[in-house]
Structures are given as structure tokens and as C-alpha cells.
Design a protein around this motif. Structure first.
Motif, PDB file in Angstrom:
ATOM      1  N   ARG A  30      31.852  44.096  27.663  1.00  9.13           N
ATOM      2  CA  ARG A  30      32.156  43.572  28.994  1.00  9.13           C
ATOM      3  C   ARG A  30      31.338  44.305  30.066  1.00  9.13           C
ATOM      4  NH1 ARG A  30      36.453  40.684  30.370  1.00  9.13           N
ATOM      5  NH2 ARG A  30      36.884  41.960  32.209  1.00  9.13           N
ATOM      6  N   MET A  31      31.165  45.618  29.901  1.00  3.12           N
ATOM      7  CA  MET A  31      30.376  46.377  30.873  1.00  3.12           C
ATOM      8  C   MET A  31      28.923  45.908  30.861  1.00  3.12           C
ATOM      9  SD  MET A  31      31.918  50.285  30.787  1.00  3.12           S
ATOM     10  CE  MET A  31      31.597  50.533  29.038  1.00  3.12           C
ATOM     11  N   LEU A  32      28.383  45.637  29.667  1.00  2.00           N
ATOM     12  CA  LEU A  32      27.008  45.160  29.576  1.00  2.00           C
ATOM     13  C   LEU A  32      26.891  43.770  30.199  1.00  2.00           C
ATOM     14  CD1 LEU A  32      24.104  45.444  28.593  1.00  2.00           C
ATOM     15  CD2 LEU A  32      24.836  44.478  26.393  1.00  2.00           C
ATOM     16  N   GLY A  33      27.879  42.909  29.901  1.00  2.08           N
ATOM     17  CA  GLY A  33      27.864  41.571  30.486  1.00  2.08           C
ATOM     18  C   GLY A  33      27.913  41.633  32.002  1.00  2.08           C
ATOM     19  N   TRP A  34      28.753  42.522  32.535  1.00  2.62           N
ATOM     20  CA  TRP A  34      28.843  42.686  33.992  1.00  2.62           C
ATOM     21  C   TRP A  34      27.517  43.202  34.554  1.00  2.62           C
ATOM     22  CZ3 TRP A  34      28.311  47.064  37.063  1.00  2.62           C
ATOM     23  CH2 TRP A  34      28.689  46.913  38.401  1.00  2.62           C
ATOM     24  N   ALA A  35      26.950  44.216  33.911  1.00  2.00           N
ATOM     25  CA  ALA A  35      25.732  44.845  34.423  1.00  2.00           C
ATOM     26  C   ALA A  35      24.535  43.902  34.399  1.00  2.00           C
ATOM     27  CB  ALA A  35      25.413  46.109  33.621  1.00  2.00           C
ATOM     28  N   MET A  36      24.516  42.923  33.495  1.00  2.00           N
ATOM     29  CA  MET A  36      23.369  42.017  33.391  1.00  2.00           C
ATOM     30  C   MET A  36      23.245  41.085  34.590  1.00  2.00           C
ATOM     31  SD  MET A  36      21.267  42.398  30.955  1.00  2.00           S
ATOM     32  CE  MET A  36      20.471  40.791  31.080  1.00  2.00           C
ATOM     33  N   TRP A  37      24.335  40.871  35.330  1.00  4.82           N
ATOM     34  CA  TRP A  37      24.249  39.959  36.469  1.00  4.82           C
ATOM     35  C   TRP A  37      23.324  40.514  37.543  1.00  4.82           C
ATOM     36  CZ3 TRP A  37      25.284  39.569  41.725  1.00  4.82           C
ATOM     37  CH2 TRP A  37      25.411  38.271  42.244  1.00  4.82           C
ATOM     38  N   ASP A  38      23.289  41.822  37.694  1.00  3.99           N
ATOM     39  CA  ASP A  38      22.464  42.438  38.737  1.00  3.99           C
ATOM     40  C   ASP A  38      20.979  42.183  38.522  1.00  3.99           C
ATOM     41  OD1 ASP A  38      21.440  44.106  40.783  1.00  3.99           O
ATOM     42  OD2 ASP A  38      23.218  45.351  40.692  1.00  3.99           O
ATOM     43  N   PRO A  39      20.400  42.545  37.355  1.00  2.00           N
ATOM     44  CA  PRO A  39      18.984  42.213  37.153  1.00  2.00           C
ATOM     45  C   PRO A  39      18.748  40.703  37.076  1.00  2.00           C
ATOM     46  CG  PRO A  39      19.943  43.046  35.123  1.00  2.00           C
ATOM     47  CD  PRO A  39      20.950  43.292  36.200  1.00  2.00           C
ATOM     48  N   GLY A  40      19.774  39.945  36.651  1.00  2.00           N
ATOM     49  CA  GLY A  40      19.612  38.501  36.558  1.00  2.00           C
ATOM     50  C   GLY A  40      19.397  37.839  37.905  1.00  2.00           C
ATOM     51  N   THR A  41      20.075  38.337  38.934  1.00  2.00           N
ATOM     52  CA  THR A  41      19.948  37.743  40.273  1.00  2.00           C
ATOM     53  C   THR A  41      19.033  38.543  41.189  1.00  2.00           C
ATOM     54  OG1 THR A  41      21.950  38.922  40.974  1.00  2.00           O
ATOM     55  CG2 THR A  41      22.222  36.664  40.170  1.00  2.00           C
ATOM     56  N   GLN A  42      18.507  39.648  40.688  1.00  2.00           N
ATOM     57  CA  GLN A  42      17.674  40.517  41.518  1.00  2.00           C
ATOM     58  C   GLN A  42      16.453  39.828  42.114  1.00  2.00           C
ATOM     59  OE1 GLN A  42      18.483  43.453  42.555  1.00  2.00           O
ATOM     60  NE2 GLN A  42      16.588  43.951  43.615  1.00  2.00           N
ATOM     61  N   PRO A  43      15.805  38.880  41.417  1.00  2.00           N
ATOM     62  CA  PRO A  43      14.641  38.224  42.038  1.00  2.00           C
ATOM     63  C   PRO A  43      14.948  37.566  43.370  1.00  2.00           C
ATOM     64  CG  PRO A  43      14.654  37.799  39.691  1.00  2.00           C
ATOM     65  CD  PRO A  43      15.944  38.496  39.994  1.00  2.00           C
TER      66      PRO A  43
END
Length: 462
Positions: A30-43
């Protein structure tokens, strides 16, 4: 030694060891899933609002420089006002309704759509309004979504690991921004003819980069929505807000309760709302100043953006160690002082050439990340046990409360410079507007106490 948190992941007392290991693996997932949103929307932040599209929309193709820069600042100020009205309550409403992940998913998909629609903005003055509308609406979606995302931190991280997991998301965001900028630089900005035969004619290389950002957002946020799920629907708790209006009322009650019981936390939330808006302004308008005042090319701005993200990431890690030694409040205060000095220096030395902006711009980037990271660290240290959800929810939402201020003052100071000097090259005056917001945040930090957890303070322990 075990956590007393009331979720399933912390109550392992009499369960078999294998069950405990399953819970640990599930929480890490769950922590990894949560953390992936940041680089995913960073552009959207790094490419669109900072170093590529915002620089493109104020280029000479769209009109006089002071006009386009001021129009951009007014657009972002209006978007900030809408964010201030929506973000503090949409997240709370979604949370009370048990729909945070669902709402975050739809907002993320909408963000990808608006990023892709920027492809339609041709390099002509007649497309300025369309570009600004799409950028403004996308920014509202992005910031409201990030407010919900930040509010999920307390659900995916144990209290003792909030800072660590927060830093993981932040660090992955910086990495994502660097990679996205590098791909766009190599593929479409630097070469005469980019990938798929794309040229710079009519801004096509920039416009294709927007399609790339849309695809990036959709693909890299998939792990978040494959892993994280909303809980099963349950009947709302009596008194829970059923509408956005009820959510506004509940937000006021939360602030009132916290003011009566932990006033210093409210003072910090006010101060952080101010200086965090100033910190966002540094990145938001840095590319505009680089191009219009210091003569950077689009490729040069992109290289600066890559270096800026790298410096900010390294500095954040380094200052994280200093945070543990001298405390987060001092890191915040000294970072704000350094940023204010550098901002004023940019204004004074604006005619010193690109080397001036490289030196001072990198200096500012070196203090933005530490101030942001120390802000979350401070709150994690002073948050009363058992109130993590409420306090971090308020932190996530109050950060948007004055998000219109830096863009508004950036444009206002450009207008002042235009009136005082005339001409069409007064964008550097905008940095003074950002400095004013940072000064306001610094002054508001004066009455804020050093970070000592309430349970430690009252127990007499050091």
C-alpha cells in the motif's frame, strides 16, 4: 513496543507470525502504491506548470512579454482561489463518504485528459486564452487531487514512519520529474527533428510533449489504483457531512477544536500555508523569469529544470539529517531567510546574465525542498497521539488556503514594474511578489514553538 494505532495493520498481538508477515507485506504494498502517485503526476508540475508549457505560453508567439506573463499570473491566481475554496473540503467530503480513492482516480484521469488537450494550443496569439484556460483548470484538478493524496498518508503509513514514507513519495516525485524532463529534452526539445519526425514548427515539439505527459500520468498512476481500494460502502456516521456545504462546516469545527486544545499547531498551519505558497511560486514562475528576463532558450530552461530537481532532491536528503540535529523549525526559518535573500538578489542582479540566474536559482532550489520536507517533519513531531488523521488532513488542505497569493503578487509586481519603467521586460519584478509571500510566512513562524511532541513535553522527558 507495538503501535496502538486502531487499524488492522497494527493490531498483531495474538495473531500467528505468518499473519503478521502478511500484514507487513500488505502495508508495504500500500505504501508503494501510494508513493507511485507522486512520480506519476509529477510531469504536470515539472513539465507543464513549471519548465515547459508555462514557458511556451509566455513566449513571443503569444504576444508581448509583460502581457503574457501577467495573464499567466492572473490565471494561476484565479486557479489558486478555486483551489483554496475546493481543496479543503473535497478531500474531507470524499474521506467521510469513503470514496477517497475513487475520487482521486477520476481526478487523475481528468488531469491526464487536460494535459493531452494542451496539444491543441498552437503557437499563435489567438490560442493564448485557450492555453491559459486549459492550464488553469488542469492546475485546479491537480491541486485538489494532491490534497486528497496527501490526506491518504496517515492511512498507509504507521505513525512512526510518516516522515519516512512522506520522504519516499517526495523523493520519487523528484526522480519522476527528472526522468520526464530528460525524455522530453532528448526526444523533442533539443534535436532539430525529434522522435517521430516532430519539429518545432508551430510549437509542435512542445505540443507533442503534452501528449507524452498525458500518457505518463495514465500509466504510472496505474499501480496506485490497482493496489489502493476504498473500503466497502457503509452507512455514514451520524453527523458526517453529506455535502460540500456540510464539509465546510465540519472543517471550521476541526480548526476550532484544535485551536482550543493545541493552539501552536494552528499557528504553524497558518504559517505553513503562507510559506508553502511562496515555495510553490519559486518553482512555478522560475522558468518564466529564466526565459524572459535572463534569455534562456526552451532547451536551456529544460536543462535548468533537470538540475533544479536534482539539487532540490539532494538538498532535501542532506537537510533531513540536519533536521534531526537542530530541529525542523530552524531548518524552515533558515531556509526561508536564504530564499528571501536569493530572491531579492535575483531582482537586483537581473541584468548580470544567465550565470546570475544559474547561481541564485540553484541556491533557491537547494532550500525549497528542505523547507517543504521540514514542514511535514515538524507536524509529525508535534502531532498529539491519536490526532494524526485530523491534523495531517488539515495540513493537506490548509496548504491550499492561500494558493492564489503568490501568483497574484507575481502579476501585481510585474504590473508595478511596467508602470514604473515602461517597456516590455519587467518579469523579474515578479520575484519580489514571491519574496513578500515568503516574508509573510517567515514572520508567521516567529510565534511557532520548537517541535516537541505533546506526550514527551508533559511527561518531563527530554
Amino acid at each position: 513496543m507495538s503501535s496502538q494505532r486502531g487499524d488492522a495493520g497494527s493490531q498483531v498481538g495474538d495473531r500467528p507470525v505468518s499473519s503478521h508477515h502478511d500484514e507487513v507485506r500488505a502495508r508495504r504494498r500500500r505504501m508503494l502504491g501510494w508513493a507511485m502517485w507522486d512520480p506519476g503526476t509529477q510531469p504536470y508540475a515539472s513539465v507543464i506548470t513549471t519548465f515547459v508549457f508555462s514557458v511556451y505560453i509566455v513566449s513571443d508567439s503569444f504576444g508581448p512579454r509583460d502581457l503574457t506573463s501577467t495573464a499567466l499570473s492572473w490565471t494561476m491566481a484565479l486557479a489558486g482561489l478555486m483551489i483554496a475554496l475546493l481543496a479543503p473540503v473535497v478531500g474531507q467530503w470524499a474521506g467521510r463518504a469513503g470514496r477517497r480513492i475513487g475520487v482521486l482516480r477520476w481526478l487523475t484521469w481528468a488531469l491526464a485528459v487536460f494535459a493531452g488537450c494542451l496539444f491543441l494550443v498552437e503557437a499563435r496569439a489567438s490560442y493564448l486564452t485557450l492555453g491559459l484556460i486549459l492550464l488553469g483548470v488542469g492546475t485546479i484538478i491537480s491541486d485538489v487531487a494532491s490534497s486528497i493524496y496527501n490526506g491518504l498518508l496517515d492511512e498507509v503509513a504507521e505513525p512512526s514512519k510518516v516522515g519516512r514514507i512522506s520522504g519516499l513519495g517526495w523523493g520519487m516525485g523528484y526522480v519522476g520529474g527528472i526522468i520526464a524532463l530528460l525524455v522530453i529534452y532528448i526526444g523533442w526539445i533539443k534535436p532539430t527533428i525529434g522522435w517521430f519526425g516532430v519539429t518545432s514548427t508551430n510549437g509542435m515539439n512542445i505540443r507533442v510533449s503534452m501528449l507524452f505527459c498525458a500518457v505518463w500520468i495514465l500509466l504510472l498512476t496505474l499501480p496506485t489504483f490497482l493496489i489502493l481500494r476504498d473500503p466497502p460502502r457503509v452507512e455514514p456516521v451520524a453527523g458526517s457531512p453529506r455535502s460540500l456545504r456540510d464539509a465546510y462546516v465540519e472543517l471550521g469545527h476541526s480548526v476550532s477544536r484544535l485551536w482550543r486544545s493545541h493552539r501552536s499547531i494552528v499557528l504553524f498551519l497558518i504559517a505553513s500555508a503562507l510559506f508553502r505558497d511562496g515555495l510553490n511560486g519559486v518553482f512555478q514562475f522560475g522558468g518564466v523569469i529564466a526565459k524572459q528576463t535572463f534569455g534562456f532558450t526552451s532547451a536551456g530552461v529544460l536543462v535548468f529544470g533537470i538540475a533544479a530537481n536534482l539539487v532540490a532532491g539532494v538538498a532535501t536528503i542532506a537537510f533531513g539529517l540536519l533536521d534531526d540535529k537542530i530541529g525542523p523549525r530552524r531548518v524552515i526559518v533558515w531556509s526561508l531567510v536564504a530564499l528571501i535573500v536569493a530572491a531579492v538578489a535575483v531582482f537586483i542582479l537581473h541584468d548580470g546574465g544567465q550565470i546570475v540566474f544559474w547561481v541564485l536559482g540553484m541556491a533557491m532550489c537547494a532550500f525549497v525542498g528542505p523547507a517543504q520536507s521540514a514542514s511535514r517533519s515538524y507536524l509529525a513531531r508535534v502531532c498529539p497521539p491519536g490526532m494524526e488523521g485530523e491534523v495531517f488532513g488539515l495540513y493537506a488542505t490548509t496548504g491550499k488556503a492561500v494558493s492564489f497569493l503568490a501568483p497574484l503578487l507575481f502579476g501585481a509586481f510585474i504590473a508595478i514594474g511596467h508602470a514604473a519603467r515602461g517597456g516590455d521586460s519587467n518579469q523579474y519584478w515578479g520575484i519580489l511578489g514571491i519574496a513578500v509571500v515568503l516574508v509573510a510566512g517567515l514572520v508567521a513562524m516567529i510565534p511557532v514553538a520548537d517541535a516537541v511532541r505533546p506526550d514527551v513535553e508533559h511527561s518531563g522527558k527530554e
